[in-house]
Design an enzyme around this catalytic site. Structure first.
Site, PDB file in Angstrom:
ATOM      1  N   ARG A  75       0.844  -1.213   0.000  1.00 57.19           N
ATOM      2  CA  ARG A  75       0.000   0.000   0.000  1.00 57.19           C
ATOM      3  C   ARG A  75       0.871   1.252   0.000  1.00 57.19           C
ATOM      4  O   ARG A  75       0.584   2.244  -0.667  1.00 57.19           O
ATOM      5  CB  ARG A  75      -0.936  -0.009   1.214  1.00 57.19           C
ATOM      6  CG  ARG A  75      -2.027  -1.079   1.095  1.00 57.19           C
ATOM      7  CD  ARG A  75      -2.799  -1.221   2.385  1.00 57.19           C
ATOM      8  NE  ARG A  75      -3.489   0.008   2.745  1.00 57.19           N
ATOM      9  CZ  ARG A  75      -4.054   0.207   3.934  1.00 57.19           C
ATOM     10  NH1 ARG A  75      -3.977  -0.728   4.877  1.00 57.19           N
ATOM     11  NH2 ARG A  75      -4.683   1.335   4.196  1.00 57.19           N
ATOM     12  N   VAL A 108      -4.563   6.932   5.638  1.00 52.88           N
ATOM     13  CA  VAL A 108      -3.187   6.808   6.148  1.00 52.88           C
ATOM     14  C   VAL A 108      -2.178   7.233   5.065  1.00 52.88           C
ATOM     15  O   VAL A 108      -0.983   7.036   5.222  1.00 52.88           O
ATOM     16  CB  VAL A 108      -2.918   5.358   6.629  1.00 52.88           C
ATOM     17  CG1 VAL A 108      -3.755   5.058   7.879  1.00 52.88           C
ATOM     18  CG2 VAL A 108      -3.198   4.319   5.548  1.00 52.88           C
ATOM     19  N   ASP A 109      -2.711   7.828   3.964  1.00 53.23           N
ATOM     20  CA  ASP A 109      -1.800   8.355   2.938  1.00 53.23           C
ATOM     21  C   ASP A 109      -1.526   9.835   3.252  1.00 53.23           C
ATOM     22  O   ASP A 109      -2.135  10.402   4.154  1.00 53.23           O
ATOM     23  CB  ASP A 109      -2.420   8.186   1.525  1.00 53.23           C
ATOM     24  CG  ASP A 109      -3.724   8.971   1.336  1.00 53.23           C
ATOM     25  OD1 ASP A 109      -4.726   8.369   0.910  1.00 53.23           O
ATOM     26  OD2 ASP A 109      -3.736  10.184   1.618  1.00 53.23           O
ATOM     27  N   HIS A 124      -6.337   7.883  11.950  1.00 49.69           N
ATOM     28  CA  HIS A 124      -5.912   6.481  11.892  1.00 49.69           C
ATOM     29  C   HIS A 124      -4.429   6.332  11.567  1.00 49.69           C
ATOM     30  O   HIS A 124      -3.999   5.286  11.089  1.00 49.69           O
ATOM     31  CB  HIS A 124      -6.760   5.707  10.868  1.00 49.69           C
ATOM     32  CG  HIS A 124      -8.209   5.654  11.256  1.00 49.69           C
ATOM     33  ND1 HIS A 124      -9.212   5.408  10.348  1.00 49.69           N
ATOM     34  CD2 HIS A 124      -8.830   5.835  12.451  1.00 49.69           C
ATOM     35  CE1 HIS A 124     -10.390   5.432  10.969  1.00 49.69           C
ATOM     36  NE2 HIS A 124     -10.179   5.693  12.253  1.00 49.69           N
ATOM     37  N   CYS A 135       9.264  -0.943  21.725  1.00 51.52           N
ATOM     38  CA  CYS A 135       9.662   0.258  22.480  1.00 51.52           C
ATOM     39  C   CYS A 135       9.083   1.534  21.876  1.00 51.52           C
ATOM     40  O   CYS A 135       9.341   2.625  22.371  1.00 51.52           O
ATOM     41  CB  CYS A 135      11.200   0.348  22.532  1.00 51.52           C
ATOM     42  SG  CYS A 135      11.960   0.798  20.966  1.00 51.52           S
ATOM     43  N   ALA A 228     -22.086   6.482  -3.494  1.00 50.45           N
ATOM     44  CA  ALA A 228     -23.012   5.486  -2.936  1.00 50.45           C
ATOM     45  C   ALA A 228     -23.650   6.024  -1.656  1.00 50.45           C
ATOM     46  O   ALA A 228     -23.149   6.966  -1.041  1.00 50.45           O
ATOM     47  CB  ALA A 228     -22.235   4.206  -2.618  1.00 50.45           C
TER      48      ALA A 228
HETATM   49  C1  BV8 Z   1     -11.512   1.616  18.788  1.00 47.69           C
HETATM   50  C2  BV8 Z   1      -5.988   2.303   9.607  1.00 47.69           C
HETATM   51  C3  BV8 Z   1     -11.547   1.142  21.080  1.00 47.69           C
HETATM   52  C4  BV8 Z   1      -5.438   0.965   9.219  1.00 47.69           C
HETATM   53  C5  BV8 Z   1      -8.360   1.943  10.020  1.00 47.69           C
HETATM   54  C6  BV8 Z   1     -19.191  -2.873  16.429  1.00 47.69           C
HETATM   55  C7  BV8 Z   1     -19.934  -1.737  16.130  1.00 47.69           C
HETATM   56  C8  BV8 Z   1     -19.342  -0.488  16.044  1.00 47.69           C
HETATM   57  C9  BV8 Z   1     -17.972  -0.337  16.263  1.00 47.69           C
HETATM   58  C10 BV8 Z   1     -17.230  -1.466  16.544  1.00 47.69           C
HETATM   59  C11 BV8 Z   1     -17.828  -2.728  16.634  1.00 47.69           C
HETATM   60  N1  BV8 Z   1     -16.846  -3.619  16.909  1.00 47.69           N
HETATM   61  C12 BV8 Z   1     -15.657  -2.980  17.021  1.00 47.69           C
HETATM   62  C13 BV8 Z   1     -15.880  -1.662  16.818  1.00 47.69           C
HETATM   63  C14 BV8 Z   1     -14.870  -0.586  16.864  1.00 47.69           C
HETATM   64  C15 BV8 Z   1     -14.099  -0.542  15.560  1.00 47.69           C
HETATM   65  C16 BV8 Z   1     -15.040  -0.321  14.398  1.00 47.69           C
HETATM   66  O1  BV8 Z   1     -15.519   0.780  14.167  1.00 47.69           O
HETATM   67  N2  BV8 Z   1     -15.315  -1.405  13.657  1.00 47.69           N
HETATM   68  C17 BV8 Z   1     -16.241  -1.283  12.544  1.00 47.69           C
HETATM   69  C18 BV8 Z   1     -15.610  -1.912  11.283  1.00 47.69           C
HETATM   70  C19 BV8 Z   1     -17.518  -2.005  12.899  1.00 47.69           C
HETATM   71  N3  BV8 Z   1     -13.227   0.615  15.675  1.00 47.69           N
HETATM   72  C20 BV8 Z   1     -12.014   0.479  16.203  1.00 47.69           C
HETATM   73  O2  BV8 Z   1     -11.535  -0.586  16.513  1.00 47.69           O
HETATM   74  C21 BV8 Z   1     -11.264   1.763  16.427  1.00 47.69           C
HETATM   75  N4  BV8 Z   1     -10.711   1.743  17.747  1.00 47.69           N
HETATM   76  O3  BV8 Z   1     -12.708   1.589  18.734  1.00 47.69           O
HETATM   77  O4  BV8 Z   1     -10.797   1.473  19.925  1.00 47.69           O
HETATM   78  C22 BV8 Z   1     -10.677   1.414  22.207  1.00 47.69           C
HETATM   79  C23 BV8 Z   1     -11.067   2.385  23.132  1.00 47.69           C
HETATM   80  C24 BV8 Z   1     -10.273   2.620  24.204  1.00 47.69           C
HETATM   81  C25 BV8 Z   1      -9.057   1.933  24.350  1.00 47.69           C
HETATM   82  C26 BV8 Z   1      -8.661   0.984  23.406  1.00 47.69           C
HETATM   83  C27 BV8 Z   1      -9.473   0.718  22.310  1.00 47.69           C
HETATM   84  C28 BV8 Z   1     -10.099   1.901  15.464  1.00 47.69           C
HETATM   85  C29 BV8 Z   1     -10.626   2.004  14.045  1.00 47.69           C
HETATM   86  C30 BV8 Z   1      -9.468   2.351  13.106  1.00 47.69           C
HETATM   87  C31 BV8 Z   1      -9.165   1.167  12.217  1.00 47.69           C
HETATM   88  N5  BV8 Z   1      -8.131   1.557  11.250  1.00 47.69           N
HETATM   89  N6  BV8 Z   1      -7.389   2.344   9.221  1.00 47.69           N
HETATM   90  C32 BV8 Z   1      -5.357   0.807   7.736  1.00 47.69           C
HETATM   91  O5  BV8 Z   1      -5.673   1.751   6.973  1.00 47.69           O
HETATM   92  O6  BV8 Z   1      -4.967  -0.302   7.331  1.00 47.69           O
HETATM   93  S1  BV8 Z   1      -9.944   2.002   9.452  1.00 47.69           S
HETATM   94  C33 BV8 Z   1      -9.983   1.929   7.752  1.00 47.69           C
HETATM   95  O7  BV8 Z   1     -11.370   2.017   7.405  1.00 47.69           O
HETATM   96  C34 BV8 Z   1      -9.348   3.074   6.993  1.00 47.69           C
HETATM   97  O8  BV8 Z   1      -8.849   4.117   7.797  1.00 47.69           O
HETATM   98  C35 BV8 Z   1     -10.529   3.608   6.210  1.00 47.69           C
HETATM   99  O9  BV8 Z   1     -10.391   4.935   5.890  1.00 47.69           O
HETATM  100  C36 BV8 Z   1     -11.544   3.387   7.236  1.00 47.69           C
HETATM  101  C37 BV8 Z   1     -12.962   3.652   6.995  1.00 47.69           C
HETATM  102  O10 BV8 Z   1     -13.265   3.290   5.760  1.00 47.69           O
HETATM  103  P1  BV8 Z   1     -13.498   4.493   4.687  1.00 47.69           P
HETATM  104  O11 BV8 Z   1     -12.394   5.473   4.779  1.00 47.69           O
HETATM  105  O12 BV8 Z   1     -14.868   4.971   4.868  1.00 47.69           O
HETATM  106  O13 BV8 Z   1     -13.276   3.706   3.395  1.00 47.69           O
HETATM  107  P2  BV8 Z   1     -14.275   2.636   2.799  1.00 47.69           P
HETATM  108  O14 BV8 Z   1     -13.534   1.815   1.812  1.00 47.69           O
HETATM  109  O15 BV8 Z   1     -14.997   1.974   3.912  1.00 47.69           O
HETATM  110  O16 BV8 Z   1     -15.349   3.526   2.019  1.00 47.69           O
HETATM  111  C38 BV8 Z   1     -14.929   4.302   0.918  1.00 47.69           C
HETATM  112  C39 BV8 Z   1     -16.116   5.162   0.578  1.00 47.69           C
HETATM  113  O17 BV8 Z   1     -15.726   6.002  -0.498  1.00 47.69           O
HETATM  114  C40 BV8 Z   1     -17.323   4.362   0.104  1.00 47.69           C
HETATM  115  O18 BV8 Z   1     -18.487   4.853   0.740  1.00 47.69           O
HETATM  116  C41 BV8 Z   1     -17.373   4.637  -1.411  1.00 47.69           C
HETATM  117  O19 BV8 Z   1     -18.707   4.672  -1.892  1.00 47.69           O
HETATM  118  C42 BV8 Z   1     -16.746   5.995  -1.469  1.00 47.69           C
HETATM  119  N7  BV8 Z   1     -16.097   6.318  -2.742  1.00 47.69           N
HETATM  120  C43 BV8 Z   1     -15.522   5.471  -3.639  1.00 47.69           C
HETATM  121  N8  BV8 Z   1     -15.007   6.192  -4.658  1.00 47.69           N
HETATM  122  C44 BV8 Z   1     -15.245   7.506  -4.387  1.00 47.69           C
HETATM  123  C45 BV8 Z   1     -15.929   7.588  -3.161  1.00 47.69           C
HETATM  124  N9  BV8 Z   1     -16.312   8.754  -2.619  1.00 47.69           N
HETATM  125  C46 BV8 Z   1     -16.016   9.881  -3.296  1.00 47.69           C
HETATM  126  N10 BV8 Z   1     -15.350   9.889  -4.482  1.00 47.69           N
HETATM  127  C47 BV8 Z   1     -14.967   8.728  -5.050  1.00 47.69           C
HETATM  128  N11 BV8 Z   1     -14.313   8.728  -6.238  1.00 47.69           N
HETATM  129 ZN    ZN Z   2      12.312  -1.030  19.724  1.00 41.62          ZN
END
Ligand code: BV8
Ligand code: ZN
Length: 263
Positions: A75, A108-109, A124, A135, A228
């Site tokens: 990526r 993350v870009d 993120h 560390c 969407a």
């Molecule tokens: C936390 C970094 C707690 C890594 C990412 C059940 C219900 C609700 C929440 C949860 C649950 N179970 C667990 C959770 C919490 C969980 C969560 O939300 N899960 C979801 C999936 C259900 N969240 C977490 O774990 C977060 N941490 O809650 O911690 C805590 C509290 C205290 C102490 C300790 C812990 C951490 C979440 C962060 C995860 N990391 N990214 C990496 O990139 O590899 S998230 C990842 O998804 C990316 O950052 C990405 O950006 C993000 C969200 O997705 P989108 O950005 O929206 O991208 P996606 O592909 O989904 O959608 C793209 C959209 O663009 C679409 O709608 C499409 O139609 C549209 N599109 C396409 N083309 C275009 C366009 N729009 C405009 N123009 C275009 N041309």
């Molecule tokens: Zn180290």
């Protein structure tokens, strides 16, 4: 030639023109037209190809660090080869016209920064900030673009320069908390803005997806730009159906702001 901003509702154009404080909240969709695959886009989304949620976790990195590190290096190579698109440039240009613009991204870009946006809150983390998994010492990538790792190739993570443990990507994985400073800045901006633009996010990942809801609760106008529907559709004041790189220049023009120069 289609009028570039014929599809922008007059109330949104006026709100943008008069806004003192605007939040631009972006997800993977804003980088899609730079050729960076989104997580959930049915055709290209990594989600379906890699089951990203399984790979984007500390557990995955602990059990198979070479698969996870290989994925992030693939990526990162994609990002290093990509260019900001017209949406990133329009968002950077918008800062010249709005007294207080805050960019909050889930991405993350670094394409917002490379388009000229400053003070971007990365909820993120970043592909460009690797650190030691033990560390936490920040690590420096060797210069230049890594040789193009092919998709899905295993690459052993490098060893920490300080303690020798495995280096991890500088991103927030599922189950990990968000960086406090970025999250606090994002909350403050969302709760004090006149207008929040949610661009290219599926509004599924929490707590990031709370931001438009907090802006609404504080009385701001919320407009969404996405080809969407998302769970935010029901609550946003405006849902502009389309690609960010197409809609954003027209949105600026509708407010009388000159669109960004194309490079
Ligand atoms: C936390 C970094 C707690 C890594 C990412 C059940 C219900 C609700 C929440 C949860 C649950 N179970 C667990 C959770 C919490 C969980 C969560 O939300 N899960 C979801 C999936 C259900 N969240 C977490 O774990 C977060 N941490 O809650 O911690 C805590 C509290 C205290 C102490 C300790 C812990 C951490 C979440 C962060 C995860 N990391 N990214 C990496 O990139 O590899 S998230 C990842 O998804 C990316 O950052 C990405 O950006 C993000 C969200 O997705 P989108 O950005 O929206 O991208 P996606 O592909 O989904 O959608 C793209 C959209 O663009 C679409 O709608 C499409 O139609 C549209 N599109 C396409 N083309 C275009 C366009 N729009 C405009 N123009 C275009 N041309
Ligand atoms: Zn180290």
């Amino acid at each position: 030639m289609k009028n570039p901003h014929q599809d922008i509702p007059a109330t949104l154009a006026r709100a943008l023109q008069e806004a003192r404080r605007v939040v631009v909240f972006t997800g993977a969709g804003v980088s899609a037209e730079s050729g960076i695959a989104t997580f959930r886009d049915a055709l290209t989304g990594l989600w379906s190809r890699f089951d990203a949620q399984a790979l984007a976790t500390p557990e995955a990195f602990r059990s198979h660090p070479d698969i996870v590190w290989g994925w992030y290096e693939w990526r990162r190579a994609q990002v290093l080869r990509a260019e900001p698109n017209a949406a990133h440039r329009a968002i950077s240009q918008l800062a010249r016209h709005v007294p207080g613009l805050t960019v909050v991204t889930q991405n993350v870009d670094d394409l917002h920064e490379r388009a000229g946006s400053t003070g971007v809150a990365h909820l993120h983390g970043s592909l460009h900030a690797p650190r030691c998994s033990a560390c936490e010492a920040p690590q420096i990538f060797a210069d230049g673009i890594p040789s193009e790792p092919e998709e899905g190739r295993r690459i052993a993570p490098p060893a920490c320069t300080r303690c020798g443990s495995a280096v991890r990507p500088g991103v927030v994985w599922f189950g990990e908390s968000l960086p406090g400073d970025a999250w606090n800045a994002a909350i403050h901006a969302a709760e004090h803005c006149d207008l929040l633009l949610s661009i290219g996010t599926s509004a599924l990942v929490y707590p990031a997806a709370e931001l438009p809801q907090r802006a609404l609760a504080a009385g701001a106008m919320v407009a969404q730009i996405n080809p969407a529907a998302t769970p935010l559709d029901a609550r946003a004041h405006h849902n502009l159906r389309g690609a960010a790189a197409e809609i954003m220049p027209g949105l600026l023009a509708s407010a009388g702001f000159e669109p960004p120069q194309t490079p």
